[in-house]
Enzyme design. Structure first.
Site, PDB file in Angstrom:
ATOM      1  N   LYS A  55     -34.226  16.565 -23.093  1.00 10.20           N
ATOM      2  CA  LYS A  55     -35.601  16.833 -22.635  1.00 10.20           C
ATOM      3  C   LYS A  55     -35.703  16.587 -21.136  1.00 10.20           C
ATOM      4  O   LYS A  55     -36.244  17.407 -20.399  1.00 10.20           O
ATOM      5  CB  LYS A  55     -36.592  15.885 -23.332  1.00 10.20           C
ATOM      6  N   GLN A  99     -41.230   9.328 -28.531  1.00  8.76           N
ATOM      7  CA  GLN A  99     -40.182   9.783 -29.449  1.00  8.76           C
ATOM      8  C   GLN A  99     -40.306   9.051 -30.794  1.00  8.76           C
ATOM      9  O   GLN A  99     -40.333   7.822 -30.837  1.00  8.76           O
ATOM     10  CB  GLN A  99     -38.805   9.517 -28.802  1.00  8.76           C
ATOM     11  N   ASP A 122     -47.306  17.033 -27.679  1.00  8.89           N
ATOM     12  CA  ASP A 122     -46.670  17.183 -28.988  1.00  8.89           C
ATOM     13  C   ASP A 122     -47.684  17.662 -30.030  1.00  8.89           C
ATOM     14  O   ASP A 122     -47.308  18.048 -31.140  1.00  8.89           O
ATOM     15  CB  ASP A 122     -46.101  15.824 -29.436  1.00  8.89           C
TER      16      ASP A 122
END
Ligand code: NDP
Length: 289
Positions: A55, A99, A122
């Site tokens: 990422k 995460q 997200d």
């Protein structure tokens, strides 16, 4: 036997990232704004570490700022929340990603919902989930967004198609079904309690498999010409002892029946980070008008 078109997610994602980099440069030029993505990793799960490294690399390649926070596994929920509040108030940060999974002593829902919905790239906060559920403009979870992009590219107009989503998780199955409904598909959601999945699949024009069971969907279950999107990532050990990544779809038996199919690896996987960058760019644009 006709062979399905292989949907090249790797190439699609690469082209998308190139286009994002172009739009990032344009935003810098016009508004003097550099989109910034903050990624928080708690603990040292090896798979998560690899994913977070990718990422960061792709964020920088797209011309964005990358803020990386590797916190120890014993970080308290309070410390993590404090970090999120700081990032919510940091004008250089437009997207925040925590995460998952988090260590067991941290309440995942509390942490996710502490993220400002405007920076929730997200799409996991209650507000963004709710907006998607009512068909509004929301940050869409990256994996389903990637699947939708591949489907639009392969199928074109999705309206009226019968789509089956296998799996009802909050990160893939449910948002995928909501997106397909928004595209005016007739949507069936299957899960572990669904009876006679093979005969339901026989009626589907589109199949999205997000189960986590290696090679589960068989070619003889599919309707001729179905378009198949395989979200599954399963590591299996072969007879020679080597490991291999396979999807939830038995590619070998499906490629002669489907009209188009994503491979694993190289299908949905690469789309997830590209869509995260797309959402981060969108967040920066929203924040800066
Ligand atoms: P979850 O384990 O959270 O959900 C799996 C779903 O599959 C559940 O809804 C479960 O039903 C359903 N299921 C289990 N067994 C069956 C069955 N026999 N028949 C029908 N449905 C079944 O997984 P995720 O949604 O997080 O992930 C799914 C897969 O996608 C995994 O392989 C994961 O690694 C992969 N993945 C890939 C990503 C990518 O970037 N490409 C990103 C995220 C995930 P029930 O609800 O009843 O238990």
């Amino acid at each position: 036997m006709s062979i399905a078109k292989i949907i090249d997610g790797k190439l699609f994602a690469q082209n998308l990232r190139t286009d994002i980099a172009r739009r990032v440069a344009e935003l810098k030029d016009k508004k003097n704004v550099t989109p910034g993505l903050a990624v928080i990793l708690v603990g040292n799960d090896p798979a998560s570490e690899v994913y977070v490294r990718n990422k960061n690399k792709q964020t920088i390649e797209a011309g964005m700022r990358s803020f990386e926070f590797n916190l120890p596994a014993e970080t308290s929920e309070e410390e993590l929340l404090k970090r999120i509040f700081e990032l919510n108030n940091n004008p250089e940060v437009h997207g925040i990603l925590v995460q998952l999974p988090l260590p067991a002593h941290i309440n995942e829902d509390a942490v996710i919902n502490a993220i400002s919905p405007a920076k929730d790239v997200d799409g996991f906060t209650i507000l963004n989930v709710g907006k998607l559920a009512i068909g509004g403009d929301a940050f869409i979870p990256c994996t389903p967004l990637g699947c939708l992009m591949l489907l639009r590219d392969s199928v074109g107009d999705l309206s009226g198609k019968h789509a089956i989503v296998i799996g009802r998780s909050n990160i893939v199955g449910k948002p995928m079904a909501a997106l397909l409904l928004k595209e005016s598909c007739t949507v069936t959601i299957a899960h572990s309690k669904t009876r006679d999945l093979p005969s339901i699949l026989k009626t589907a024009d589109i199949v999205v498999a997000a189960v986590g069971r290696p090679n589960m969907v068989k070619g003889e279950w599919l309707k001729q010409g179905a378009v198949v999107i395989d979200v599954g990532i399963n590591r299996i050990t072969q007879p020679d002892g080597k490991t291999k990544l396979v999807g939830d779809v038995d590619f070998a038996s499906c490629e002669g029946i489907a009209s188009a199919i994503t491979p694993v690896p190289g299908g949905v996987g690469p789309m997830t980070i590209a869509c995260l960058l797309e959402n981060t760019l969108q967040a920066a644009k929203n924040i800066h008008g």
